[in-house]
Structures are given as C-alpha cells and as structure tokens.
Write a protein that holds these residues in place. Structure first.
Motif, short mmCIF file in Angstrom:
data_model
loop_
_atom_site.label_atom_id
_atom_site.label_comp_id
_atom_site.label_asym_id
_atom_site.label_seq_id
_atom_site.Cartn_x
_atom_site.Cartn_y
_atom_site.Cartn_z
N THR A 177 0.84 -1.18 0.00
CA THR A 177 0.00 0.00 0.00
C THR A 177 0.88 1.24 0.00
O THR A 177 1.79 1.36 0.82
N GLN A 178 0.61 2.14 -0.93
CA GLN A 178 1.38 3.38 -1.03
C GLN A 178 0.61 4.52 -0.37
O GLN A 178 -0.54 4.80 -0.71
N TYR A 179 1.27 5.18 0.59
CA TYR A 179 0.72 6.35 1.26
C TYR A 179 1.48 7.59 0.78
O TYR A 179 2.43 7.50 0.00
N ASP A 228 5.47 3.65 2.27
CA ASP A 228 4.84 2.44 1.73
C ASP A 228 4.70 1.43 2.86
O ASP A 228 5.50 1.40 3.80
N ARG A 229 3.70 0.60 2.75
CA ARG A 229 3.51 -0.49 3.71
C ARG A 229 3.47 -1.79 2.94
O ARG A 229 2.72 -1.92 1.96
N GLN A 287 7.10 -1.02 7.34
CA GLN A 287 6.58 0.32 7.08
C GLN A 287 7.43 1.35 7.81
O GLN A 287 7.87 1.12 8.95
N ALA A 294 -3.78 7.47 -3.65
CA ALA A 294 -2.54 7.96 -3.06
C ALA A 294 -1.34 7.79 -3.99
O ALA A 294 -0.30 8.42 -3.77
N GLN A 316 -6.14 8.05 0.57
CA GLN A 316 -5.03 8.04 1.53
C GLN A 316 -4.02 6.92 1.26
O GLN A 316 -2.83 7.07 1.55
N GLY A 317 -4.49 5.79 0.75
CA GLY A 317 -3.60 4.65 0.53
C GLY A 317 -3.99 3.88 -0.72
O GLY A 317 -5.12 3.43 -0.85
#
Length: 289
Positions: free
Chosen positions: A111-113, A117-118, A134, A241, A272-273
């Motif tokens: 997941t890109q914020y 990144d997570r 993260q 995001a 957001q993500g």
C-alpha cells in the motif's frame, strides 16, 4: 465560461450511459419542450441553448443543469452514480480468476501512502507468523494457534511468561457470504460501530477489500451490498494515493474515499492509501511474480 468544454472535462472519467438511459433522457427533454408555452424569440433562443446543454448532460451522464428562469445556469453537480460504480466494481470482481491460497501461504499487499509504503505478508489461514514493513521498521504479525498467540521474536508474549488469547483472523476469507442480501445481513450484524452506523460499515468494507483475499463471488457481493448503504456520494476527478485518476465513493461521516478506475471500475484503493502490489506468496519476504 465555456459550458461545452466543462461537459467535456467532466465526462473524461465517466463512461457513457446505455441506450435505454439515453432514450429516457430524450423523452423527458421532448416532453418538457412540448409543454413550454410560446415566448418571445430572444427568450426561446436562450432556452434552446440551455436545452442543448441539458441534452449534452444527459448523453454524458455527467452534469445536471438546473433551469433558473432567465438567470444564469446553476453550477453543475457531480456526476457518476455511486450505485452504478459499485455495481460495476462487482461485475469486474466476477471476472477475476479464483486462485485461492493454500493455508500455509501468505497474502502480500503493498500500500502506497503519501509519505511511506507499507508491505504486509498476512497468513492465509491466520495460523502462520506474518510480517509488516513500514516507515523503515519491521514487526511480526503473530499467528493465532489453539486460541493463543505463538510467535518467535521480541514481541512474543510467551517470552515474558504469558500467552494472550486470540481469535484466528485469516487473510483468505471463506466465511463471508456470496450473495448481496446475505452480505448486507453480515455487514449489519458484524460492523464495528453501533446499529445503523454507516460510517463504521464503510470502514469495514474498506478493510475487507484491503489486506484480504476474497473469492470473486464474495468480493462482488460486498460491492453490491455496499451499493445499498444509504447516503453514498460519488466524487469526480479524484486520485488515489499513487496519483492514479478515478472516481471516488464516500459514506456519510466517513473520511475515507474509496477510489475506482472510472472506466473499468477496478478498485484502486483510497485517497489516503493506494494498493500498488498484491498477490499470493509462499513465504514472508517473497514478492509476487
């Protein structure tokens, strides 16, 4: 203001309606025109211009112009139908291949914020130790075995002489309904907020389409059920995001905006993500091919 250019700009992210919708819009336009009394030529010309713009709005299914007598046109209102978008997402979900993971595999989600990144490796059956990276940090996701956390490392509760009770939460969800009505019942019964809390229900929908693996029928039922949440709104010209353009769907009181590709209705993530990596892998640290 160039109204026709405005129509073109707002139509960019929203697909055209089908012929049935066009026919109904045309019939309403002609009926309205037939019932309008004769007026002076100048006024008829102004109304004809408004009618032309109204027809363009019907064709694009993007902008609704509200007649205001002799005054200027009212500001255009948004656009894509949130129910149609979610039903489209459900239809798109049914096209996905059903390749369920083995119990010992992991669901990988990146997941890109905005500023980080997570990466998560989540146990398919919830009984194998997962892992998250993260913000330059990494930590285990403890497995739940026999009702107790079992995990190696510094965060292992057993290392301090205690074992905490837990509930298995698998990344591969085979326990969810596969029909719309049953999914609505599930969401109403199991969502995290109070009864009737659409905010909590919207967040639960986001969580279920986030770091999980849902079979196509289940994912389709979830989007179809979400389409029945009261107070849905569509938001035009949003980006997730990762900067990918799409159409957004929001719930009342929910600060999260789900983002879907405006043409295919594929789920992209949120404002957001953004989900930029996804797949099934054999072990923690492995990336999908």
């Amino acid at each position: 203001m160039d109204e026709l250019q405005l129509v073109r700009d707002r139509a960019a992210d929203v697909p055209l309606p089908d012929l049935a919708e066009l026919g109904a819009a045309r019939a309403r336009l002609l009926a309205a025109a037939a019932s309008e009394p004769r007026r002076k030529t100048g006024k008829r010309l102004r109304q004809a211009g408004a009618a032309t713009l109204g027809l363009a709005a019907a064709i694009t299914a993007v902008v609704t112009f509200v007649p205001t007598g002799d005054g200027p046109l009212a500001p255009p209102q948004a656009a894509a139908d949130p129910v149609r978008v979610l039903h489209g997402a459900a239809a798109e979900a049914l096209k996905l291949p059903d390749t369920p993971p083995r119990p010992d595999q992991f669901v990988y989600v990146k997941t890109q914020y905005a500023e980080s990144d997570r990466e998560a490796w989540i146990s398919a059956d919830g009984q194998h130790d997962g892992y998250v990276k993260q913000d330059g940090q990494a930590f285990p996701l403890p497995a739940c075995v026999d009702g107790k956390y079992r995990v190696e490392g510094a965060n292992n509760p057993a290392a301090n002489g205690t074992e905490e009770p837990c509930v298995v939460v698998p990344a591969y969800r085979t326990d969810l309904p596969t029909t719309t009505d049953a999914m609505i019942g599930y969401l109403n019964k199991n969502h995290s907020g109070d009864a009737g809390d659409v905010n909590a229900m919207g967040k639960d929908v986001q969580m279920l389409v986030g770091e999980t693996y849902l079979p196509p029928q289940t994912k389709a039922a979830l989007f179809d059920a979400a389409a029945k949440v009261p107070g849905l709104q569509a938001v035009d010209h949003v980006t997730d995001a990762a900067g990918r353009p799409g159409v957004g769907i929001t719930w009342p009181g929910n600060g999260v905006t789900l983002v879907f590709d405006a043409k295919t209705f594929t789920y992209l993530g949120t404002t957001q993500g953004a989900v930029v990596g996804y797949g099934i892998v054999d072990h923690v640290g492995q990336l999908p091919r």
